[in-house]
Write a protein that holds these residues in place. Structure first.
Motif, PDB file in Angstrom:
ATOM      1  N   THR A 137       8.779 -16.511  16.899  1.00 52.36           N
ATOM      2  CA  THR A 137       8.059 -17.786  16.922  1.00 52.36           C
ATOM      3  C   THR A 137       7.217 -17.946  15.663  1.00 52.36           C
ATOM      4  O   THR A 137       7.205 -19.001  15.036  1.00 52.36           O
ATOM      5  N   ARG A 138       6.521 -16.884  15.273  1.00 52.60           N
ATOM      6  CA  ARG A 138       5.720 -16.929  14.050  1.00 52.60           C
ATOM      7  C   ARG A 138       6.613 -17.148  12.833  1.00 52.60           C
ATOM      8  O   ARG A 138       6.238 -17.862  11.906  1.00 52.60           O
ATOM      9  N   GLY A 139       7.790 -16.545  12.828  1.00 54.61           N
ATOM     10  CA  GLY A 139       8.727 -16.733  11.725  1.00 54.61           C
ATOM     11  C   GLY A 139       9.172 -18.177  11.606  1.00 54.61           C
ATOM     12  O   GLY A 139       9.219 -18.745  10.510  1.00 54.61           O
ATOM     13  N   PHE A 140       9.490 -18.799  12.747  1.00 52.88           N
ATOM     14  CA  PHE A 140       9.874 -20.213  12.738  1.00 52.88           C
ATOM     15  C   PHE A 140       8.722 -21.075  12.224  1.00 52.88           C
ATOM     16  O   PHE A 140       8.922 -21.985  11.421  1.00 52.88           O
ATOM     17  N   ALA A 141       7.511 -20.787  12.705  1.00 51.77           N
ATOM     18  CA  ALA A 141       6.341 -21.549  12.251  1.00 51.77           C
ATOM     19  C   ALA A 141       6.134 -21.362  10.749  1.00 51.77           C
ATOM     20  O   ALA A 141       5.805 -22.317  10.034  1.00 51.77           O
ATOM     21  N   SER A 142       6.357 -20.158  10.262  1.00 52.15           N
ATOM     22  CA  SER A 142       6.207 -19.890   8.834  1.00 52.15           C
ATOM     23  C   SER A 142       7.244 -20.653   8.011  1.00 52.15           C
ATOM     24  O   SER A 142       6.938 -21.151   6.919  1.00 52.15           O
ATOM     25  N   ILE A 143       8.467 -20.770   8.533  1.00 49.53           N
ATOM     26  CA  ILE A 143       9.486 -21.574   7.850  1.00 49.53           C
ATOM     27  C   ILE A 143       9.001 -23.011   7.732  1.00 49.53           C
ATOM     28  O   ILE A 143       9.080 -23.622   6.663  1.00 49.53           O
ATOM     29  N   MET A 144       8.482 -23.555   8.820  1.00 43.86           N
ATOM     30  CA  MET A 144       7.980 -24.936   8.800  1.00 43.86           C
ATOM     31  C   MET A 144       6.826 -25.069   7.817  1.00 43.86           C
ATOM     32  O   MET A 144       6.767 -26.025   7.043  1.00 43.86           O
ATOM     33  N   HIS A 145       5.901 -24.103   7.858  1.00 45.21           N
ATOM     34  CA  HIS A 145       4.740 -24.178   6.982  1.00 45.21           C
ATOM     35  C   HIS A 145       5.159 -24.076   5.515  1.00 45.21           C
ATOM     36  O   HIS A 145       4.768 -24.898   4.684  1.00 45.21           O
ATOM     37  N   THR A 146       5.959 -23.083   5.197  1.00 42.25           N
ATOM     38  CA  THR A 146       6.393 -22.882   3.812  1.00 42.25           C
ATOM     39  C   THR A 146       7.211 -24.066   3.316  1.00 42.25           C
ATOM     40  O   THR A 146       7.055 -24.510   2.177  1.00 42.25           O
ATOM     41  N   GLY A 147       8.074 -24.589   4.181  1.00 46.69           N
ATOM     42  CA  GLY A 147       8.995 -25.643   3.770  1.00 46.69           C
ATOM     43  C   GLY A 147       8.440 -27.045   3.769  1.00 46.69           C
ATOM     44  O   GLY A 147       8.948 -27.907   3.047  1.00 46.69           O
ATOM     45  N   LEU A 148       7.389 -27.292   4.568  1.00 48.82           N
ATOM     46  CA  LEU A 148       6.928 -28.677   4.734  1.00 48.82           C
ATOM     47  C   LEU A 148       5.467 -28.925   4.372  1.00 48.82           C
ATOM     48  O   LEU A 148       5.089 -30.064   4.100  1.00 48.82           O
ATOM     49  N   ASP A 149       4.635 -27.900   4.372  1.00 49.95           N
ATOM     50  CA  ASP A 149       3.218 -28.105   4.089  1.00 49.95           C
ATOM     51  C   ASP A 149       3.038 -28.625   2.662  1.00 49.95           C
ATOM     52  O   ASP A 149       3.600 -28.080   1.709  1.00 49.95           O
ATOM     53  N   GLY A 150       2.289 -29.713   2.526  1.00 53.20           N
ATOM     54  CA  GLY A 150       2.024 -30.300   1.217  1.00 53.20           C
ATOM     55  C   GLY A 150       3.042 -31.342   0.793  1.00 53.20           C
ATOM     56  O   GLY A 150       2.891 -31.974  -0.253  1.00 53.20           O
ATOM     57  N   GLU A 151       4.085 -31.537   1.597  1.00 48.70           N
ATOM     58  CA  GLU A 151       5.103 -32.542   1.269  1.00 48.70           C
ATOM     59  C   GLU A 151       4.627 -33.935   1.685  1.00 48.70           C
ATOM     60  O   GLU A 151       3.768 -34.084   2.548  1.00 48.70           O
ATOM     61  N   ALA A 152       5.225 -34.960   1.079  1.00 52.39           N
ATOM     62  CA  ALA A 152       4.916 -36.343   1.437  1.00 52.39           C
ATOM     63  C   ALA A 152       5.437 -36.629   2.845  1.00 52.39           C
ATOM     64  O   ALA A 152       6.479 -36.094   3.252  1.00 52.39           O
TER      65      ALA A 152
END
Length: 151
Positions: free
Chosen positions: A90-105
């Motif tokens: 679950t943490r890995g999935f959340a990290s994918i979302m954070h790394t991939g989407l945080d700061g995007e428009a």
């Protein structure tokens, strides 16, 4: 995943998809576990996750998320996740979302295909129930982004 779909991914998320695609099934699980250790800690304002964040009930482990959208013209999205250390998938999935989407428009986040996670090739490594949890995370993120940008 088609070229058209891959093109819809923000650069950091596309890079993660490529990273997963470049390794075998057993190494994908290892990569997911490594990412689980990179999930940032919550800022103080979200210290009480259960009261201040939305729970993603589809996840097998308790996962809470919050989305903030900047008021600037780009409407940059900021993601915050809470998942227990004993839930590395679950943490890995959340990290994918954070790394991939945080700061995007906001528009770029909303344009991510709902099934992008299939390109990660994790179906051989984790259960379909866990993959549904990842899909639910993205759905909740998009729902919160839509709500924030409609206001």
């Amino acid at each position: 995943m088609t070229e058209q779909t891959t093109g819809a991914l923000p650069p950091q998320l596309a890079e993660l998809v490529d990273d997963f695609a470049s390794v075998g099934p057993k190494d994908r699980l290892q990569l997911l576990l490594e990412l689980s250790r990179e999930l940032p800690e919550l800022p103080e304002r979200y210290a009480d996750a259960a009261d201040t964040m939305e729970q993603v009930h589809e996840c097998q482990s308790p996962l809470f998320l919050a989305v903030e959208v900047d008021p600037d013209p780009e409407r940059r999205v900021h993601l915050f996740f809470s998942a227990p250390p004993e839930a590395p998938t679950t943490r890995g999935f959340a990290s994918i979302m954070h790394t991939g989407l945080d700061g995007e428009a906001a528009g770029d986040v909303l344009a991510v295909p709902d099934d992008f996670y299939t390109a990660l090739g994790l179906a051989e490594a984790v259960s379909p129930l866990r993959l549904r949890g990842m899909a639910a995370m993205l759905a909740r993120i998009k729902k919160q982004v839509r709500a924030a940008t409609a206001a």
